[in-house]
Design a protein around this motif. Structure first.
Motif, PDB file in Angstrom:
ATOM      1  N   GLU A   5       0.659  -1.497   0.125  1.00 27.42           N
ATOM      2  CA  GLU A   5       0.103   0.376  -0.093  1.00 27.42           C
ATOM      3  C   GLU A   5       0.468   1.441   0.008  1.00 27.42           C
ATOM      4  OE1 GLU A   5      -2.356   0.841   3.444  1.00 27.42           O
ATOM      5  OE2 GLU A   5      -3.638   2.025   2.460  1.00 27.42           O
ATOM      6  N   ALA A   6       1.859   0.972   0.736  1.00 29.20           N
ATOM      7  CA  ALA A   6       3.058   2.182   0.829  1.00 29.20           C
ATOM      8  C   ALA A   6       3.730   2.347  -0.605  1.00 29.20           C
ATOM      9  CB  ALA A   6       4.217   1.841   2.248  1.00 29.20           C
ATOM     10  N   ASN A   7       4.174   1.517  -1.234  1.00 28.99           N
ATOM     11  CA  ASN A   7       4.687   1.751  -1.754  1.00 28.99           C
ATOM     12  C   ASN A   7       3.509   2.125  -3.595  1.00 28.99           C
ATOM     13  OD1 ASN A   7       6.911   0.316  -1.202  1.00 28.99           O
ATOM     14  ND2 ASN A   7       6.289  -1.605  -1.639  1.00 28.99           N
ATOM     15  N   LEU A   8       2.406   1.712  -3.558  1.00 28.64           N
ATOM     16  CA  LEU A   8       1.328   1.858  -4.389  1.00 28.64           C
ATOM     17  C   LEU A   8       1.195   3.490  -4.009  1.00 28.64           C
ATOM     18  CD1 LEU A   8      -1.095  -0.824  -4.942  1.00 28.64           C
ATOM     19  CD2 LEU A   8       0.107   0.502  -6.473  1.00 28.64           C
ATOM     20  N   LYS A   9       1.412   4.302  -3.359  1.00 26.80           N
ATOM     21  CA  LYS A   9       1.138   5.516  -2.715  1.00 26.80           C
ATOM     22  C   LYS A   9       2.420   6.088  -3.485  1.00 26.80           C
ATOM     23  CE  LYS A   9      -1.572   6.018   0.964  1.00 26.80           C
ATOM     24  NZ  LYS A   9      -2.338   5.788   2.189  1.00 26.80           N
ATOM     25  N   GLU A  10       3.412   5.981  -3.201  1.00 29.29           N
ATOM     26  CA  GLU A  10       4.585   6.103  -3.511  1.00 29.29           C
ATOM     27  C   GLU A  10       4.639   6.309  -5.499  1.00 29.29           C
ATOM     28  OE1 GLU A  10       7.914   4.977  -1.814  1.00 29.29           O
ATOM     29  OE2 GLU A  10       9.682   5.424  -3.321  1.00 29.29           O
ATOM     30  N   ALA A  11       4.034   5.209  -4.695  1.00 29.74           N
ATOM     31  CA  ALA A  11       5.152   5.008  -6.672  1.00 29.74           C
ATOM     32  C   ALA A  11       3.300   6.115  -7.611  1.00 29.74           C
ATOM     33  CB  ALA A  11       4.567   3.666  -7.467  1.00 29.74           C
ATOM     34  N   PHE A  12       2.575   6.146  -7.631  1.00 29.06           N
ATOM     35  CA  PHE A  12       0.985   6.792  -8.319  1.00 29.06           C
ATOM     36  C   PHE A  12       1.480   8.240  -7.508  1.00 29.06           C
ATOM     37  CE2 PHE A  12      -2.042   9.879  -6.928  1.00 29.06           C
ATOM     38  CZ  PHE A  12      -2.582   9.603  -7.882  1.00 29.06           C
ATOM     39  N   GLY A  14       4.695   9.248  -7.720  1.00 34.04           N
ATOM     40  CA  GLY A  14       5.700   9.321  -8.744  1.00 34.04           C
ATOM     41  C   GLY A  14       5.786   9.600 -10.837  1.00 34.04           C
ATOM     42  N   GLU A  15       4.565   8.976 -11.247  1.00 35.21           N
ATOM     43  CA  GLU A  15       4.001   8.579 -12.259  1.00 35.21           C
ATOM     44  C   GLU A  15       3.479  10.081 -12.416  1.00 35.21           C
ATOM     45  OE1 GLU A  15       4.583   5.698 -14.037  1.00 35.21           O
ATOM     46  OE2 GLU A  15       5.170   4.211 -13.180  1.00 35.21           O
ATOM     47  N   SER A  16       2.306  10.310 -11.307  1.00 35.10           N
ATOM     48  CA  SER A  16       1.837  11.190 -11.181  1.00 35.10           C
ATOM     49  C   SER A  16       2.686  12.956 -11.794  1.00 35.10           C
ATOM     50  CB  SER A  16       0.766  11.744 -10.774  1.00 35.10           C
ATOM     51  OG  SER A  16       0.164  10.847  -9.709  1.00 35.10           O
ATOM     52  N   GLN A  17       4.018  12.942 -11.089  1.00 39.77           N
ATOM     53  CA  GLN A  17       4.946  13.326 -11.594  1.00 39.77           C
ATOM     54  C   GLN A  17       5.296  13.626 -12.947  1.00 39.77           C
ATOM     55  OE1 GLN A  17       7.843  14.572  -8.123  1.00 39.77           O
ATOM     56  NE2 GLN A  17       6.090  14.392  -6.585  1.00 39.77           N
ATOM     57  N   ALA A  18       4.999  12.314 -13.063  1.00 39.30           N
ATOM     58  CA  ALA A  18       6.523  12.140 -14.411  1.00 39.30           C
ATOM     59  C   ALA A  18       5.025  12.991 -15.726  1.00 39.30           C
ATOM     60  CB  ALA A  18       6.871  10.076 -14.779  1.00 39.30           C
ATOM     61  N   LEU A  40       7.122  12.277 -28.351  1.00 40.95           N
ATOM     62  CA  LEU A  40       7.642  11.508 -27.176  1.00 40.95           C
ATOM     63  C   LEU A  40       7.585  12.066 -26.211  1.00 40.95           C
ATOM     64  CD1 LEU A  40       9.043   9.242 -26.938  1.00 40.95           C
ATOM     65  CD2 LEU A  40      11.767   9.739 -27.358  1.00 40.95           C
ATOM     66  N   PHE A  41       7.221  12.486 -25.686  1.00 38.05           N
ATOM     67  CA  PHE A  41       6.954  13.188 -24.181  1.00 38.05           C
ATOM     68  C   PHE A  41       5.552  13.045 -24.054  1.00 38.05           C
ATOM     69  CE2 PHE A  41      11.236  15.961 -23.709  1.00 38.05           C
ATOM     70  CZ  PHE A  41      11.701  14.971 -23.086  1.00 38.05           C
ATOM     71  N   ARG A  42       4.469  13.468 -24.739  1.00 37.12           N
ATOM     72  CA  ARG A  42       3.152  13.657 -25.097  1.00 37.12           C
ATOM     73  C   ARG A  42       2.909  12.084 -24.900  1.00 37.12           C
ATOM     74  NH1 ARG A  42       2.853  18.079 -28.241  1.00 37.12           N
ATOM     75  NH2 ARG A  42       2.636  19.849 -26.672  1.00 37.12           N
ATOM     76  N   ALA A  43       3.624  11.580 -25.596  1.00 35.85           N
ATOM     77  CA  ALA A  43       3.206   9.563 -25.721  1.00 35.85           C
ATOM     78  C   ALA A  43       3.715   8.896 -24.557  1.00 35.85           C
ATOM     79  CB  ALA A  43       3.722   9.081 -26.506  1.00 35.85           C
ATOM     80  N   THR A  44       4.517   9.872 -23.830  1.00 40.47           N
ATOM     81  CA  THR A  44       4.786   9.052 -22.544  1.00 40.47           C
ATOM     82  C   THR A  44       3.883   9.229 -21.445  1.00 40.47           C
ATOM     83  OG1 THR A  44       7.122   8.870 -23.811  1.00 40.47           O
ATOM     84  CG2 THR A  44       7.335   7.561 -21.396  1.00 40.47           C
ATOM     85  N   ALA A  45       4.238  10.676 -21.421  1.00 42.18           N
ATOM     86  CA  ALA A  45       2.971  11.255 -20.343  1.00 42.18           C
ATOM     87  C   ALA A  45       2.325  10.222 -20.009  1.00 42.18           C
ATOM     88  CB  ALA A  45       2.990  12.912 -20.830  1.00 42.18           C
ATOM     89  N   GLU A  46       1.596  10.005 -20.988  1.00 47.87           N
ATOM     90  CA  GLU A  46       0.094   8.941 -21.045  1.00 47.87           C
ATOM     91  C   GLU A  46       0.296   7.830 -20.860  1.00 47.87           C
ATOM     92  OE1 GLU A  46      -3.132   9.497 -21.472  1.00 47.87           O
ATOM     93  OE2 GLU A  46      -2.622  12.282 -22.523  1.00 47.87           O
ATOM     94  N   ALA A  47       1.538   7.224 -20.827  1.00 47.50           N
ATOM     95  CA  ALA A  47       1.644   6.238 -20.066  1.00 47.50           C
ATOM     96  C   ALA A  47       2.064   5.948 -18.877  1.00 47.50           C
ATOM     97  CB  ALA A  47       2.780   5.824 -21.177  1.00 47.50           C
ATOM     98  N   GLU A  48       2.470   7.043 -17.946  1.00 48.78           N
ATOM     99  CA  GLU A  48       2.702   7.602 -16.943  1.00 48.78           C
ATOM    100  C   GLU A  48       1.175   7.940 -16.416  1.00 48.78           C
ATOM    101  OE1 GLU A  48       5.710   5.800 -16.916  1.00 48.78           O
ATOM    102  OE2 GLU A  48       7.088   7.002 -17.924  1.00 48.78           O
ATOM    103  N   THR A  49       0.571   8.434 -17.047  1.00 49.46           N
ATOM    104  CA  THR A  49      -0.749   8.091 -16.283  1.00 49.46           C
ATOM    105  C   THR A  49      -2.194   7.236 -15.795  1.00 49.46           C
ATOM    106  OG1 THR A  49      -1.101  10.713 -17.364  1.00 49.46           O
ATOM    107  CG2 THR A  49      -2.987   9.483 -16.879  1.00 49.46           C
ATOM    108  N   VAL A  50      -1.874   5.728 -17.618  1.00 47.98           N
ATOM    109  CA  VAL A  50      -1.441   4.775 -17.395  1.00 47.98           C
ATOM    110  C   VAL A  50      -1.301   4.160 -16.463  1.00 47.98           C
ATOM    111  CG1 VAL A  50      -2.597   2.359 -17.966  1.00 47.98           C
ATOM    112  CG2 VAL A  50      -2.177   4.374 -19.921  1.00 47.98           C
ATOM    113  N   HIS A  51      -0.249   3.859 -15.468  1.00 51.49           N
ATOM    114  CA  HIS A  51       0.730   3.547 -14.615  1.00 51.49           C
ATOM    115  C   HIS A  51       0.072   4.520 -13.384  1.00 51.49           C
ATOM    116  CE1 HIS A  51       4.704   3.030 -16.819  1.00 51.49           C
ATOM    117  NE2 HIS A  51       3.150   1.748 -17.295  1.00 51.49           N
ATOM    118  N   ALA A  52      -0.379   5.980 -12.921  1.00 52.41           N
ATOM    119  CA  ALA A  52      -0.386   6.717 -12.211  1.00 52.41           C
ATOM    120  C   ALA A  52      -2.282   5.319 -12.039  1.00 52.41           C
ATOM    121  CB  ALA A  52      -1.136   7.756 -11.847  1.00 52.41           C
ATOM    122  N   LEU A  53      -2.907   5.851 -12.681  1.00 52.08           N
ATOM    123  CA  LEU A  53      -4.429   5.852 -12.610  1.00 52.08           C
ATOM    124  C   LEU A  53      -4.490   3.519 -12.348  1.00 52.08           C
ATOM    125  CD1 LEU A  53      -6.444   6.818 -15.359  1.00 52.08           C
ATOM    126  CD2 LEU A  53      -5.659   8.087 -13.320  1.00 52.08           C
TER     127      LEU A  53
END
Ligand code: FE2
Ligand code: FE2
Ligand code: FE2
Length: 164
Positions: A5-12, A14-18, A40-53
């Motif tokens: 749970e702590a790791n998910l919060k930290e990863a969320f 980090g991914e949100s910031q990325a 490329l930055f915009r595509a990767t930003a979208e993928a980081e949103t997938v991870h955050a969500l």
């Protein structure tokens, strides 16, 4: 709290910031005329949103809308009653002008966000249909139409953009 749970919060976090950082990097690449790098930055930003969500879903942090509005109000209220006032004081003490301006703008705008959410919570299904307009300088958010001048930062209303 379990380790995961702590790791998910930290990863969320980090991914949100990325996500936001890559969007800022994309704007810079556009300014430099580097269109494909911007893409490329915009595509990767979208993928980081997938991870955050997916992290957020795993945290079960998304409830029904009334519950989410309450969580949003609590978050905004924390920011303008505790977090930003303390940060503003520290920025003043350190003479950090740019940080101070950024904190002050955010502090003022979070109050407005809490009000808008409060209105939505009072009658979610009956919330008036409108566009929302955002100040690109301070984030001031309003309904119906952009003002002539931003009441928080004095930016010209013609700079505002809408989210419909
Ligand atoms: Fe990621
Ligand atoms: Fe906010
Ligand atoms: Fe503004």
């Amino acid at each position: 709290m379990s380790k995961s749970e702590a790791n998910l919060k930290e990863a969320f976090a980090g991914e949100s910031q990325a996500n936001r950082k890559y969007l800022a990097f994309a704007r810079q690449a556009d300014k430099e005329g580097l269109k494909q790098v911007a893409k490329l930055f915009r595509a990767t930003a979208e993928a980081e949103t997938v991870h955050a969500l997916t992290h957020l879903q795993a945290l079960k942090a998304v409830g029904a809308t009334a519950e989410n509005l309450k969580a949003a109000i609590a978050g905004e209220t924390f920011e303008f009653t505790k977090m930003y006032p303390a940060m503003i004081e520290e920025a003043e003490a350190e003479g950090e002008k740019q940080a101070l301006r950024s904190f002050r703008y955010a502090n003022e705008v979070e109050k407005i966000h809490a009000k808008l959410y409060g209105k939505a919570l009072a009658n979610p299904a009956g919330l008036k249909e409108t566009e929302y307009y955002i100040c690109p300088v301070c984030g001031y958010t309003c309904e119906d139409h952009a003002p002539d001048k931003c009441p928080v930062c004095q930016a010209a209303g013609k700079m505002f953009y809408s989210v419909g």
